[in-house]
Design a protein around this motif. Structure first.
Motif, PDB file in Angstrom:
ATOM      1  N   ARG A 117       0.320  -1.181   0.072  1.00  0.00           N
ATOM      2  CA  ARG A 117      -0.012  -0.039   0.001  1.00  0.00           C
ATOM      3  C   ARG A 117       0.598   1.346  -0.101  1.00  0.00           C
ATOM      4  O   ARG A 117       0.292   2.091  -0.484  1.00  0.00           O
ATOM      5  N   TYR A 118       1.562   1.223   0.789  1.00  0.00           N
ATOM      6  CA  TYR A 118       2.812   2.621   1.140  1.00  0.00           C
ATOM      7  C   TYR A 118       3.399   3.051   0.223  1.00  0.00           C
ATOM      8  O   TYR A 118       4.134   3.838  -0.617  1.00  0.00           O
ATOM      9  N   LEU A 119       5.168   1.517  -0.472  1.00  0.00           N
ATOM     10  CA  LEU A 119       6.280   1.830  -0.702  1.00  0.00           C
ATOM     11  C   LEU A 119       5.655   2.099  -1.644  1.00  0.00           C
ATOM     12  O   LEU A 119       6.940   2.801  -2.334  1.00  0.00           O
ATOM     13  N   PRO A 120       5.497   1.584  -2.781  1.00  0.00           N
ATOM     14  CA  PRO A 120       5.345   2.130  -4.335  1.00  0.00           C
ATOM     15  C   PRO A 120       5.027   3.803  -4.221  1.00  0.00           C
ATOM     16  O   PRO A 120       5.212   4.582  -5.448  1.00  0.00           O
ATOM     17  N   GLY A 121       4.118   4.444  -3.457  1.00  0.00           N
ATOM     18  CA  GLY A 121       3.559   5.386  -3.867  1.00  0.00           C
ATOM     19  C   GLY A 121       5.538   6.346  -2.944  1.00  0.00           C
ATOM     20  O   GLY A 121       5.366   7.352  -2.910  1.00  0.00           O
ATOM     21  N   ILE A 122       5.673   5.762  -1.969  1.00  0.00           N
ATOM     22  CA  ILE A 122       6.919   6.013  -1.469  1.00  0.00           C
ATOM     23  C   ILE A 122       8.229   6.649  -2.092  1.00  0.00           C
ATOM     24  O   ILE A 122       8.703   7.727  -3.199  1.00  0.00           O
ATOM     25  N   VAL A 123       8.055   5.453  -2.917  1.00  0.00           N
ATOM     26  CA  VAL A 123       9.429   5.248  -4.669  1.00  0.00           C
ATOM     27  C   VAL A 123       8.581   6.716  -5.615  1.00  0.00           C
ATOM     28  O   VAL A 123       9.985   7.002  -5.817  1.00  0.00           O
ATOM     29  N   ARG A 124       7.382   6.594  -5.739  1.00  0.00           N
ATOM     30  CA  ARG A 124       7.202   7.588  -6.685  1.00  0.00           C
ATOM     31  C   ARG A 124       6.998   9.075  -6.051  1.00  0.00           C
ATOM     32  O   ARG A 124       7.035   9.431  -7.320  1.00  0.00           O
ATOM     33  N   ALA A 125       7.368   8.924  -5.069  1.00  0.00           N
ATOM     34  CA  ALA A 125       7.580  10.770  -4.297  1.00  0.00           C
ATOM     35  C   ALA A 125       5.922  11.356  -4.300  1.00  0.00           C
ATOM     36  O   ALA A 125       5.785  12.271  -4.472  1.00  0.00           O
TER      37      ALA A 125
END
Length: 381
Positions: A117-125
């Protein structure tokens, strides 16, 4: 004289090429007006668009595994990128906490659902995160937190106040340290929760700093109900989780490079060349910088190996932030903005750095608290 951070201890090759690539990207950004170099920009430079441009190059969430949308690169590669961003005074504050602390924290402690849920969004800023640790009247004493999380049907109800919460006003989620259980020592009974923002029962109010900037916030949880899945890690294991996150927070190069853009701006003027006192001051700073960098790298290696070098991280933060303050003092001692001979950018950078110096030894834990951690740790050994 050109003062440069040279390649991390590694033979010429991939790391060196990465450093040159990042350096060239930042040179183009500055030339195009993408950002104005500033001291302490990792704390105050909030620019989500710039963070997304970095993410587009693969330089956010670098160590996150590919199965969670990351790049699976090494901690040493991330260190190289981090150094170059700090030296350039780039505005990275929007994604800094998510990338530095919460991506590793979620990887270590999160459920598979939370990781996806959270890590892909962190990677994409696109996923910006704040951390709710400090509270009114508690200072750096995290064991005294009064924010409570009570289990209710289908979830948890959070009540309490957090202060000095960086970037909460742009965050899409906040990780909260709260007390879930009583009994035992002061460090037991604490748990962490990921609270999505905005939330109808969470109020975020700005704390304006002395330079008029809005970076910090007060965050009030007024019976904020979150689902069971918001619990990060194990119930009651919050203290261990937080201390591991603080290892990432306290040991990075930002703890001794915040003011380096100011020092570089001064050295580029060449004004120190004919002043033996200025040359001596600069020499002392460079030698200390070299030692601090080696200490920081050693901690980074242990963190990447899954260890929790809390004592060593506290030492980096204590020595590093004192060093940053000395950098500002040296430039201030040798630069007179009233003379009319000082470049405008240097004068502006110095004025901002002078206002920020008092915070250097507070954020991430006061020096007194850090020295207590070091003393207790060494006594235990």
């Amino acid at each position: 004289m050109t003062l440069r951070i040279t390649a991390v201890d590694a033979p010429p090759g991939a790391l060196h090429e990465l450093r040159l690539e990042v350096r060239e990207f930042l040179r183009r950004e500055i030339a195009a007006g993408g950002f104005e170099p500033e001291a302490d920009a990792w704390m105050s430079g909030v620019d989500p668009a710039f963070s997304r441009r970095l993410a587009g190059r693969g330089w956010v969430g670098m160590t996150v595994p590919a199965r969670y949308g990351g790049h699976g690169r090494s901690a040493l590669e991330r260190y190289v990128v981090t150094e170059e961003l700090l030296v350039a005074g780039a505005p990275v504050a929007a994604h800094w906490i998510a990338d530095r602390q919460m991506a590793p924290g979620i990887l270590r402690n999160g459920s598979e659902e939370q990781k996806h849920r959270y890590l892909p969004g962190i990677v994409r800023a696109e996923q910006f995160m704040a951390i709710g640790m400090s509270e009114p009247d508690s200072g750096s004493d995290l064991a005294s937190v009064r924010t409570r999380a009570v289990e209710v049907d289908g979830g948890w109800r959070l009540t309490g106040t957090k202060v000095w919460t960086s970037v909460a006003h742009i965050a899409t989620a906040i990780v909260v340290l709260a007390r879930t259980d009583e009994g035992g020592d002061r460090h037991s009974g604490l748990s962490q929760f990921i609270v999505d923002l905005p939330h109808p029962a969470v109020t975020i109010s700005p704390i304006i700093t002395i330079d008029g900037a809005h970076h910090f916030n007060e965050v009030v949880f007024d019976d904020a109900v979150v689902p069971q899945s918001a619990l990060l890690g194990r119930r009651g294991d919050g203290w261990r989780q937080v201390t591991a996150e603080l290892g990432n927070e306290r040991s990075g190069p930002e703890r001794f490079l915040s003011a380096l853009p100011l020092l570089l701006a001064w050295t580029r003027t060449g004004a120190f060349a004919d002043d033996p006192l200025a040359r001596a001051d600069l020499g002392r700073l460079v030698s200390r910088l070299t030692a601090l960098r080696q200490l920081s790298l050693a901690v980074a290696e242990r963190l990447s190996a899954g260890e929790n070098p809390a004592v060593e991280a506290a030492l980096v933060k204590d020595l590093g932030t004192a060093f940053e303050g000395e950098m500002v003092d040296v430039v201030r001692r040798h630069v007179d903005p009233a003379s009319g001979a000082v470049p405008e950018q240097l004068a502006a950078m110095l004025a901002k750095a002078v206002l920020h110096v008092p915070a250097f030894t507070l954020r991430g834990g006061t020096n007194e608290v850090l020295r207590s951690i070091v003393a207790k740790g060494l006594t235990g050994r």
